[in-house]
Write a protein that holds these residues in place. Structure first.
Motif, PDB file in Angstrom:
ATOM      1  N   ARG A  90       0.843  -1.193   0.000  1.00 50.26           N
ATOM      2  CA  ARG A  90       0.000   0.000   0.000  1.00 50.26           C
ATOM      3  C   ARG A  90       0.880   1.246   0.000  1.00 50.26           C
ATOM      4  O   ARG A  90       1.889   1.303   0.695  1.00 50.26           O
ATOM      5  CB  ARG A  90      -0.908   0.012   1.226  1.00 50.26           C
ATOM      6  CG  ARG A  90      -1.966   1.120   1.142  1.00 50.26           C
ATOM      7  CD  ARG A  90      -2.981   1.001   2.253  1.00 50.26           C
ATOM      8  NE  ARG A  90      -3.709  -0.247   2.266  1.00 50.26           N
ATOM      9  CZ  ARG A  90      -4.799  -0.512   1.542  1.00 50.26           C
ATOM     10  NH1 ARG A  90      -5.280   0.403   0.716  1.00 50.26           N
ATOM     11  NH2 ARG A  90      -5.412  -1.672   1.643  1.00 50.26           N
ATOM     12  N   CYS A  91       0.492   2.239  -0.783  1.00 49.60           N
ATOM     13  CA  CYS A  91       1.185   3.523  -0.792  1.00 49.60           C
ATOM     14  C   CYS A  91       0.802   4.257   0.493  1.00 49.60           C
ATOM     15  O   CYS A  91      -0.338   4.662   0.662  1.00 49.60           O
ATOM     16  CB  CYS A  91       0.785   4.336  -2.025  1.00 49.60           C
ATOM     17  SG  CYS A  91       1.474   5.989  -2.064  1.00 49.60           S
ATOM     18  N   ALA A  92       1.772   4.399   1.393  1.00 52.11           N
ATOM     19  CA  ALA A  92       1.516   5.038   2.687  1.00 52.11           C
ATOM     20  C   ALA A  92       1.835   6.524   2.657  1.00 52.11           C
ATOM     21  O   ALA A  92       1.243   7.303   3.401  1.00 52.11           O
ATOM     22  CB  ALA A  92       2.327   4.355   3.777  1.00 52.11           C
ATOM     23  N   ALA A  93       2.774   6.928   1.810  1.00 56.53           N
ATOM     24  CA  ALA A  93       3.158   8.346   1.746  1.00 56.53           C
ATOM     25  C   ALA A  93       3.587   8.683   0.328  1.00 56.53           C
ATOM     26  O   ALA A  93       4.203   7.877  -0.363  1.00 56.53           O
ATOM     27  CB  ALA A  93       4.282   8.636   2.734  1.00 56.53           C
ATOM     28  N   ILE A  94       3.246   9.889  -0.088  1.00 51.45           N
ATOM     29  CA  ILE A  94       3.573  10.392  -1.424  1.00 51.45           C
ATOM     30  C   ILE A  94       4.555  11.558  -1.285  1.00 51.45           C
ATOM     31  O   ILE A  94       4.796  12.040  -0.176  1.00 51.45           O
ATOM     32  CB  ILE A  94       2.289  10.811  -2.168  1.00 51.45           C
ATOM     33  CG1 ILE A  94       1.536  11.903  -1.383  1.00 51.45           C
ATOM     34  CG2 ILE A  94       1.397   9.596  -2.422  1.00 51.45           C
ATOM     35  CD1 ILE A  94       0.319  12.451  -2.098  1.00 51.45           C
ATOM     36  N   PRO A  95       5.133  12.013  -2.410  1.00 49.06           N
ATOM     37  CA  PRO A  95       6.088  13.113  -2.319  1.00 49.06           C
ATOM     38  C   PRO A  95       5.546  14.300  -1.527  1.00 49.06           C
ATOM     39  O   PRO A  95       4.378  14.652  -1.642  1.00 49.06           O
ATOM     40  CB  PRO A  95       6.331  13.476  -3.784  1.00 49.06           C
ATOM     41  CG  PRO A  95       6.121  12.191  -4.515  1.00 49.06           C
ATOM     42  CD  PRO A  95       4.982  11.526  -3.786  1.00 49.06           C
ATOM     43  N   LYS A  96       6.398  14.852  -0.710  1.00 47.02           N
ATOM     44  CA  LYS A  96       6.137  16.028   0.132  1.00 47.02           C
ATOM     45  C   LYS A  96       5.398  15.690   1.428  1.00 47.02           C
ATOM     46  O   LYS A  96       5.185  16.567   2.253  1.00 47.02           O
ATOM     47  CB  LYS A  96       5.376  17.124  -0.621  1.00 47.02           C
ATOM     48  CG  LYS A  96       6.000  17.526  -1.944  1.00 47.02           C
ATOM     49  CD  LYS A  96       6.933  18.690  -1.777  1.00 47.02           C
ATOM     50  CE  LYS A  96       7.384  19.264  -3.094  1.00 47.02           C
ATOM     51  NZ  LYS A  96       8.489  18.574  -3.709  1.00 47.02           N
ATOM     52  N   TYR A 110       4.718   8.156  11.951  1.00 50.00           N
ATOM     53  CA  TYR A 110       3.409   8.780  11.772  1.00 50.00           C
ATOM     54  C   TYR A 110       3.374   9.497  10.429  1.00 50.00           C
ATOM     55  O   TYR A 110       4.260  10.289  10.118  1.00 50.00           O
ATOM     56  CB  TYR A 110       3.116   9.783  12.896  1.00 50.00           C
ATOM     57  CG  TYR A 110       3.008   9.127  14.240  1.00 50.00           C
ATOM     58  CD1 TYR A 110       1.783   8.636  14.689  1.00 50.00           C
ATOM     59  CD2 TYR A 110       4.126   8.977  15.045  1.00 50.00           C
ATOM     60  CE1 TYR A 110       1.689   8.009  15.933  1.00 50.00           C
ATOM     61  CE2 TYR A 110       4.032   8.354  16.282  1.00 50.00           C
ATOM     62  CZ  TYR A 110       2.814   7.872  16.714  1.00 50.00           C
ATOM     63  OH  TYR A 110       2.727   7.250  17.930  1.00 50.00           O
ATOM     64  N   ILE A 111       2.325   9.202   9.665  1.00 49.03           N
ATOM     65  CA  ILE A 111       2.109   9.841   8.371  1.00 49.03           C
ATOM     66  C   ILE A 111       0.640  10.243   8.323  1.00 49.03           C
ATOM     67  O   ILE A 111      -0.239   9.375   8.361  1.00 49.03           O
ATOM     68  CB  ILE A 111       2.414   8.892   7.187  1.00 49.03           C
ATOM     69  CG1 ILE A 111       3.822   8.330   7.287  1.00 49.03           C
ATOM     70  CG2 ILE A 111       2.201   9.614   5.855  1.00 49.03           C
ATOM     71  CD1 ILE A 111       4.075   7.145   6.383  1.00 49.03           C
ATOM     72  N   ASP A 128      16.296  10.086   9.977  1.00 41.05           N
ATOM     73  CA  ASP A 128      16.773  11.380   9.493  1.00 41.05           C
ATOM     74  C   ASP A 128      16.017  11.877   8.264  1.00 41.05           C
ATOM     75  O   ASP A 128      16.378  12.892   7.675  1.00 41.05           O
ATOM     76  CB  ASP A 128      18.272  11.314   9.200  1.00 41.05           C
ATOM     77  CG  ASP A 128      19.086  11.030  10.459  1.00 41.05           C
ATOM     78  OD1 ASP A 128      18.694  11.531  11.532  1.00 41.05           O
ATOM     79  OD2 ASP A 128      20.086  10.297  10.367  1.00 41.05           O
ATOM     80  N   ILE A 129      14.993  11.142   7.838  1.00 39.53           N
ATOM     81  CA  ILE A 129      14.198  11.531   6.673  1.00 39.53           C
ATOM     82  C   ILE A 129      12.861  12.062   7.176  1.00 39.53           C
ATOM     83  O   ILE A 129      12.084  11.335   7.799  1.00 39.53           O
ATOM     84  CB  ILE A 129      13.975  10.338   5.722  1.00 39.53           C
ATOM     85  CG1 ILE A 129      15.313   9.729   5.299  1.00 39.53           C
ATOM     86  CG2 ILE A 129      13.167  10.777   4.505  1.00 39.53           C
ATOM     87  CD1 ILE A 129      15.187   8.392   4.614  1.00 39.53           C
ATOM     88  N   TYR A 130      12.583  13.335   6.911  1.00 38.99           N
ATOM     89  CA  TYR A 130      11.375  13.963   7.448  1.00 38.99           C
ATOM     90  C   TYR A 130      10.336  14.306   6.384  1.00 38.99           C
ATOM     91  O   TYR A 130       9.203  14.605   6.720  1.00 38.99           O
ATOM     92  CB  TYR A 130      11.744  15.224   8.232  1.00 38.99           C
ATOM     93  CG  TYR A 130      12.569  14.899   9.441  1.00 38.99           C
ATOM     94  CD1 TYR A 130      11.969  14.389  10.577  1.00 38.99           C
ATOM     95  CD2 TYR A 130      13.943  15.063   9.437  1.00 38.99           C
ATOM     96  CE1 TYR A 130      12.712  14.058  11.699  1.00 38.99           C
ATOM     97  CE2 TYR A 130      14.708  14.747  10.550  1.00 38.99           C
ATOM     98  CZ  TYR A 130      14.087  14.242  11.674  1.00 38.99           C
ATOM     99  OH  TYR A 130      14.829  13.910  12.767  1.00 38.99           O
ATOM    100  N   ILE A 131      10.742  14.275   5.125  1.00 34.36           N
ATOM    101  CA  ILE A 131       9.826  14.567   4.014  1.00 34.36           C
ATOM    102  C   ILE A 131      10.073  13.528   2.927  1.00 34.36           C
ATOM    103  O   ILE A 131      11.220  13.200   2.618  1.00 34.36           O
ATOM    104  CB  ILE A 131      10.086  15.975   3.419  1.00 34.36           C
ATOM    105  CG1 ILE A 131       9.932  17.062   4.467  1.00 34.36           C
ATOM    106  CG2 ILE A 131       9.215  16.242   2.204  1.00 34.36           C
ATOM    107  CD1 ILE A 131       8.516  17.447   4.794  1.00 34.36           C
ATOM    108  N   VAL A 132       8.996  13.018   2.335  1.00 33.72           N
ATOM    109  CA  VAL A 132       9.146  12.083   1.219  1.00 33.72           C
ATOM    110  C   VAL A 132       9.648  12.875   0.008  1.00 33.72           C
ATOM    111  O   VAL A 132       9.029  13.864  -0.390  1.00 33.72           O
ATOM    112  CB  VAL A 132       7.807  11.382   0.889  1.00 33.72           C
ATOM    113  CG1 VAL A 132       7.958  10.467  -0.315  1.00 33.72           C
ATOM    114  CG2 VAL A 132       7.290  10.611   2.096  1.00 33.72           C
ATOM    115  N   PRO A 133      10.789  12.463  -0.576  1.00 29.27           N
ATOM    116  CA  PRO A 133      11.338  13.184  -1.731  1.00 29.27           C
ATOM    117  C   PRO A 133      10.431  13.092  -2.961  1.00 29.27           C
ATOM    118  O   PRO A 133       9.538  12.245  -3.042  1.00 29.27           O
ATOM    119  CB  PRO A 133      12.670  12.468  -2.001  1.00 29.27           C
ATOM    120  CG  PRO A 133      12.963  11.681  -0.766  1.00 29.27           C
ATOM    121  CD  PRO A 133      11.641  11.367  -0.136  1.00 29.27           C
TER     122      PRO A 133
END
Length: 168
Positions: A90-96, A110-111, A128-133
């Motif tokens: 499942r796509c849990a998070a998209i760019p930004k 948490y998303i 260390d990754i806070y935003i989906v590229p």
């Protein structure tokens, strides 16, 4: 007269096979689910109907799109290749999308107000990754505690997504 009927029948069979192969390569496919990472949505042995044209035109026998016109939305169930295996997640998070973490009785991600468990190893890979590229998504199996997914091997490039599951 009989010879003409045989020729027409043969051409119909060849045309039918050609249309079927074209549809399987470029338009729609049916895949059998293996593993427990998408339970309870899909169980081992279930069939998933995959639209190969949801996001673009798939390169035949490949793991990328030739061209694309759309990207997955949060919540879509997608198919992509990872280490030469077809993977359904499942796509849990998209760019930004913003990624938040906590260590409160275990590691958590948490998303958009949804909570996903993280192992200690997953937490240290992602912390260390806070935003989906851009041009990637984060995928997670519905059976998150027992799923090997983006939390383990990283983001999935949107150009490598070869379809969207239509059923479920």
């Amino acid at each position: 007269m009989e010879n003409s009927f045989i020729k027409k029948s043969f051409l119909c069979v060849i045309l039918g096979i050609s249309i079927g192969v074209f549809c399987k390569l470029f338009i729609i496919d049916i895949v059998r689910i293996q593993g427990t990472s998408m339970e309870p949505t899909f169980k081992t042995g279930d069939l998933a109907i995959v639209s190969k044209i949801s996001y673009g035109i798939v390169k035949p026998f490949g793991d990328a799109l030739i061209c694309n016109w759309s990207t997955p939305k949060r919540g879509d169930i997608v198919i992509y290749l990872y280490k030469n295996n077809m993977v359904i997640k499942r796509c849990a998070a998209i760019p930004k999308d913003k990624l938040d973490y906590s260590f409160n009785l275990g590691y958590n991600l948490y998303i958009k107000d949804k909570e996903y468990p993280l192992s200690e190893e997953q937490y240290h890979k992602m912390k260390d990754i806070y935003i989906v590229p851009d041009d990637v998504i984060l995928t997670i199996g519905d059976n998150a505690p027992n799923s090997i997914d983006s939390r383990n091997y990283g983001f999935v490039p949107t150009k490598n997504i070869i379809g969207r599951v239509l059923n479920k």
